[in-house]
Motif scaffolding. Structure first.
Motif, PDB file in Angstrom:
ATOM      1  N   PRO A  35       0.824  -1.209   0.000  1.00  0.00           N
ATOM      2  CA  PRO A  35       0.000   0.000   0.000  1.00  0.00           C
ATOM      3  C   PRO A  35       0.859   1.260   0.000  1.00  0.00           C
ATOM      4  O   PRO A  35       1.887   1.325   0.675  1.00  0.00           O
ATOM      5  N   GLN A  36       0.459   2.250  -0.783  1.00  0.00           N
ATOM      6  CA  GLN A  36       1.211   3.490  -0.871  1.00  0.00           C
ATOM      7  C   GLN A  36       0.884   4.377   0.331  1.00  0.00           C
ATOM      8  O   GLN A  36      -0.277   4.678   0.604  1.00  0.00           O
ATOM      9  N   THR A  37       1.915   4.769   1.040  1.00  0.00           N
ATOM     10  CA  THR A  37       1.777   5.698   2.157  1.00  0.00           C
ATOM     11  C   THR A  37       2.744   6.862   1.954  1.00  0.00           C
ATOM     12  O   THR A  37       3.571   6.855   1.031  1.00  0.00           O
ATOM     13  N   LYS A  38       2.675   7.840   2.834  1.00  0.00           N
ATOM     14  CA  LYS A  38       3.587   8.979   2.728  1.00  0.00           C
ATOM     15  C   LYS A  38       5.040   8.553   2.935  1.00  0.00           C
ATOM     16  O   LYS A  38       5.962   9.155   2.402  1.00  0.00           O
ATOM     17  N   GLU A  39       5.229   7.495   3.728  1.00  0.00           N
ATOM     18  CA  GLU A  39       6.587   7.052   4.030  1.00  0.00           C
ATOM     19  C   GLU A  39       7.243   6.346   2.851  1.00  0.00           C
ATOM     20  O   GLU A  39       8.442   6.487   2.620  1.00  0.00           O
ATOM     21  N   ASN A  40       6.472   5.537   2.108  1.00  0.00           N
ATOM     22  CA  ASN A  40       7.087   4.765   1.031  1.00  0.00           C
ATOM     23  C   ASN A  40       6.740   5.289  -0.360  1.00  0.00           C
ATOM     24  O   ASN A  40       7.110   4.682  -1.355  1.00  0.00           O
ATOM     25  N   LYS A  41       6.023   6.394  -0.431  1.00  0.00           N
ATOM     26  CA  LYS A  41       5.681   6.949  -1.732  1.00  0.00           C
ATOM     27  C   LYS A  41       6.909   7.598  -2.345  1.00  0.00           C
ATOM     28  O   LYS A  41       7.625   8.341  -1.684  1.00  0.00           O
ATOM     29  N   SER A  43       8.825   9.222  -6.223  1.00  0.00           N
ATOM     30  CA  SER A  43       8.558   9.865  -7.497  1.00  0.00           C
ATOM     31  C   SER A  43       9.752   9.654  -8.420  1.00  0.00           C
ATOM     32  O   SER A  43      10.812   9.178  -8.010  1.00  0.00           O
ATOM     33  N   PHE A  44       9.562  10.029  -9.678  1.00  0.00           N
ATOM     34  CA  PHE A  44      10.661   9.906 -10.628  1.00  0.00           C
ATOM     35  C   PHE A  44      11.817  10.840 -10.260  1.00  0.00           C
ATOM     36  O   PHE A  44      12.959  10.572 -10.619  1.00  0.00           O
ATOM     37  N   LYS A  45      11.502  11.922  -9.554  1.00  0.00           N
ATOM     38  CA  LYS A  45      12.562  12.832  -9.139  1.00  0.00           C
ATOM     39  C   LYS A  45      13.566  12.115  -8.246  1.00  0.00           C
ATOM     40  O   LYS A  45      14.780  12.349  -8.336  1.00  0.00           O
ATOM     41  N   GLU A  46      13.071  11.223  -7.415  1.00  0.00           N
ATOM     42  CA  GLU A  46      13.961  10.473  -6.536  1.00  0.00           C
ATOM     43  C   GLU A  46      14.846   9.510  -7.315  1.00  0.00           C
ATOM     44  O   GLU A  46      15.989   9.240  -6.928  1.00  0.00           O
ATOM     45  N   VAL A  47      14.329   8.992  -8.429  1.00  0.00           N
ATOM     46  CA  VAL A  47      15.127   8.088  -9.252  1.00  0.00           C
ATOM     47  C   VAL A  47      16.379   8.792  -9.750  1.00  0.00           C
ATOM     48  O   VAL A  47      17.481   8.242  -9.722  1.00  0.00           O
ATOM     49  N   PHE A  48      16.225  10.037 -10.189  1.00  0.00           N
ATOM     50  CA  PHE A  48      17.342  10.767 -10.782  1.00  0.00           C
ATOM     51  C   PHE A  48      18.228  11.438  -9.737  1.00  0.00           C
ATOM     52  O   PHE A  48      19.160  12.153 -10.105  1.00  0.00           O
ATOM     53  N   ALA A 166      22.174  -6.130 -13.315  1.00  0.00           N
ATOM     54  CA  ALA A 166      22.516  -6.455 -11.929  1.00  0.00           C
ATOM     55  C   ALA A 166      22.882  -5.198 -11.152  1.00  0.00           C
ATOM     56  O   ALA A 166      22.475  -5.036  -9.986  1.00  0.00           O
ATOM     57  N   LEU A 167      23.633  -4.299 -11.775  1.00  0.00           N
ATOM     58  CA  LEU A 167      24.014  -3.065 -11.091  1.00  0.00           C
ATOM     59  C   LEU A 167      22.808  -2.155 -10.869  1.00  0.00           C
ATOM     60  O   LEU A 167      22.693  -1.506  -9.819  1.00  0.00           O
ATOM     61  N   ILE A 168      21.917  -2.082 -11.856  1.00  0.00           N
ATOM     62  CA  ILE A 168      20.709  -1.269 -11.675  1.00  0.00           C
ATOM     63  C   ILE A 168      19.872  -1.813 -10.527  1.00  0.00           C
ATOM     64  O   ILE A 168      19.362  -1.064  -9.685  1.00  0.00           O
ATOM     65  N   ASN A 169      19.731  -3.130 -10.472  1.00  0.00           N
ATOM     66  CA  ASN A 169      18.965  -3.743  -9.391  1.00  0.00           C
ATOM     67  C   ASN A 169      19.621  -3.494  -8.035  1.00  0.00           C
ATOM     68  O   ASN A 169      18.942  -3.234  -7.035  1.00  0.00           O
ATOM     69  N   ALA A 170      20.951  -3.541  -7.986  1.00  0.00           N
ATOM     70  CA  ALA A 170      21.653  -3.334  -6.716  1.00  0.00           C
ATOM     71  C   ALA A 170      21.604  -1.879  -6.265  1.00  0.00           C
ATOM     72  O   ALA A 170      21.587  -1.597  -5.063  1.00  0.00           O
ATOM     73  N   GLN A 171      21.570  -0.943  -7.227  1.00  0.00           N
ATOM     74  CA  GLN A 171      21.622   0.475  -6.883  1.00  0.00           C
ATOM     75  C   GLN A 171      20.247   1.077  -6.604  1.00  0.00           C
ATOM     76  O   GLN A 171      20.170   2.185  -6.074  1.00  0.00           O
ATOM     77  N   SER A 172      19.170   0.395  -6.966  1.00  0.00           N
ATOM     78  CA  SER A 172      17.838   0.988  -6.824  1.00  0.00           C
ATOM     79  C   SER A 172      17.166   0.521  -5.540  1.00  0.00           C
ATOM     80  O   SER A 172      17.034  -0.689  -5.316  1.00  0.00           O
ATOM     81  N   PRO A 173      16.737   1.446  -4.688  1.00  0.00           N
ATOM     82  CA  PRO A 173      15.951   1.062  -3.517  1.00  0.00           C
ATOM     83  C   PRO A 173      14.664   0.363  -3.928  1.00  0.00           C
ATOM     84  O   PRO A 173      14.104   0.653  -4.992  1.00  0.00           O
ATOM     85  N   ARG A 174      14.197  -0.547  -3.107  1.00  0.00           N
ATOM     86  CA  ARG A 174      13.066  -1.383  -3.496  1.00  0.00           C
ATOM     87  C   ARG A 174      11.811  -0.570  -3.782  1.00  0.00           C
ATOM     88  O   ARG A 174      11.050  -0.900  -4.695  1.00  0.00           O
ATOM     89  N   ARG A 175      11.601   0.503  -3.075  1.00  0.00           N
ATOM     90  CA  ARG A 175      10.355   1.246  -3.247  1.00  0.00           C
ATOM     91  C   ARG A 175      10.294   2.039  -4.553  1.00  0.00           C
ATOM     92  O   ARG A 175       9.225   2.533  -4.921  1.00  0.00           O
ATOM     93  N   ILE A 176      11.429   2.176  -5.265  1.00  0.00           N
ATOM     94  CA  ILE A 176      11.403   2.865  -6.552  1.00  0.00           C
ATOM     95  C   ILE A 176      11.871   1.956  -7.688  1.00  0.00           C
ATOM     96  O   ILE A 176      12.160   2.443  -8.777  1.00  0.00           O
ATOM     97  N   GLY A 178      10.248  -0.169  -9.540  1.00  0.00           N
ATOM     98  CA  GLY A 178       9.375  -0.132 -10.712  1.00  0.00           C
ATOM     99  C   GLY A 178       9.685   1.063 -11.600  1.00  0.00           C
ATOM    100  O   GLY A 178       9.775   0.931 -12.830  1.00  0.00           O
ATOM    101  N   ARG A 179       9.859   2.228 -10.995  1.00  0.00           N
ATOM    102  CA  ARG A 179      10.180   3.425 -11.759  1.00  0.00           C
ATOM    103  C   ARG A 179      11.568   3.328 -12.388  1.00  0.00           C
ATOM    104  O   ARG A 179      11.792   3.766 -13.516  1.00  0.00           O
ATOM    105  N   VAL A 180      12.505   2.746 -11.650  1.00  0.00           N
ATOM    106  CA  VAL A 180      13.871   2.609 -12.160  1.00  0.00           C
ATOM    107  C   VAL A 180      13.890   1.745 -13.411  1.00  0.00           C
ATOM    108  O   VAL A 180      14.500   2.104 -14.429  1.00  0.00           O
ATOM    109  N   PHE A 181      13.208   0.590 -13.372  1.00  0.00           N
ATOM    110  CA  PHE A 181      13.205  -0.284 -14.538  1.00  0.00           C
ATOM    111  C   PHE A 181      12.382   0.317 -15.676  1.00  0.00           C
ATOM    112  O   PHE A 181      12.629   0.017 -16.854  1.00  0.00           O
ATOM    113  N   GLY A 182      11.417   1.176 -15.344  1.00  0.00           N
ATOM    114  CA  GLY A 182      10.700   1.886 -16.395  1.00  0.00           C
ATOM    115  C   GLY A 182      11.608   2.862 -17.136  1.00  0.00           C
ATOM    116  O   GLY A 182      11.574   2.948 -18.368  1.00  0.00           O
ATOM    117  N   VAL A 183      12.437   3.590 -16.389  1.00  0.00           N
ATOM    118  CA  VAL A 183      13.398   4.508 -17.015  1.00  0.00           C
ATOM    119  C   VAL A 183      14.438   3.727 -17.816  1.00  0.00           C
ATOM    120  O   VAL A 183      14.872   4.150 -18.887  1.00  0.00           O
TER     121      VAL A 183
END
Length: 254
Positions: A35-41, A43-48, A166-176, A178-183
């Protein structure tokens, strides 16, 4: 083929997509929905905000340009080697597919090597080697010599994509993730679009063999970029650990 009633390729494609969809629906294990909450929500801004991810996105884009640019012009290049031939379609297709065959062979071994010594160490080396195997194809004047270089390059390229993923998976926090693999997918598709366009422009302004110069230099430059970013990050982490150790020693003394 029946010329009066030609096959409907759109329907054939729809059947293939349906056959692909059914195993996904019935056999693929479903991911738990968080479930999306304020704590785990996120954005794409965080990806970059993650510099290593940006470097890997750029690497994905450049590698696709290097690979797709050459593949898009392969038929014309093979024709320049053998002239007009009834086997042109087969020979040019083999020049492209032999790289894929080599990729299938090399990917498991190079992926295992990356797991053992670190993907951040193998990726820059593989990119540079791939570029070095691309450059001799500029001076190739024999179709069989071209096959040899394409096969050698494919062996090395087989380890590039597993390392990047493998590096993308290791560098991306779990909560983002989906967005990381979309980019990441967007970077690949943008490379798919840019590669043939750039290769066609270079072949038009210079020569058809110049596309291998584009491919080789892009892969070498990408390897240098990834190597610098990885070394720089590792150096910073090492310095942070040393500074923390020195600070701890000073506190323990005084």
């Amino acid at each position: 083929m029946d010329t009066k009633n030609p096959p409907d390729f759109r329907w054939e494609g729809a059947k293939c997509e349906l056959l692909t969809l059914l195993p996904v629906i019935f056999w693929l294990e479903k991911d738990p929905v968080v479930p999306q909450t304020k704590e785990n929500k996120a954005s794409f801004k965080e990806v970059f905000r993650h510099r290593p991810l940006i470097v890997l996105f750029i690497a994905t884009f450049l590698v696709q340009i290097a690979v797709l640019g050459v593949n898009s012009m392969m038929t014309i290049f093979v024709q320049s080697l053998i002239g007009h031939s009834s086997n042109l379609a087969f020979l040019s297709g083999l020049a492209s597919s032999i790289t894929g065959i080599a990729t299938i062979i090399g990917a498991p071994y190079l992926g295992k090597l990356g797991d053992r010594i670190g993907q951040e160490k193998t990726l820059p080396i593989l990119l540079v080697l791939s570029g070095l195997f691309a450059l001799p194809q500029v001076w190739t004047d024999n179709i069989y010599e071209l096959y040899v270089w394409r096969f050698l390059q494919g062996l090395v390229v087989g380890g590039v994509w597993p390392s990047i993923q493998a590096l993308i998976n290791a560098q991306s926090p779990r909560r983002i993730q989906g967005r990381v693999f979309g980019v990441t997918a967007s970077s690949r598709f943008l490379g798919n679009l840019t590669g043939p366009t750039a290769a066609g422009a270079i072949a038009g302004f210079f020569s058809i063999s110049s596309i291998f110069v584009l491919s080789g230099l892009l892969l070498i430059a990408t390897g240098a970029l990834v190597g610098y970013a990885t070394h720089d990050r590792a150096w910073r982490e090492e310095m942070k650990e040393k500074i923390a150790a020195w600070t701890h020693r000073l506190h323990s003394r005084y």
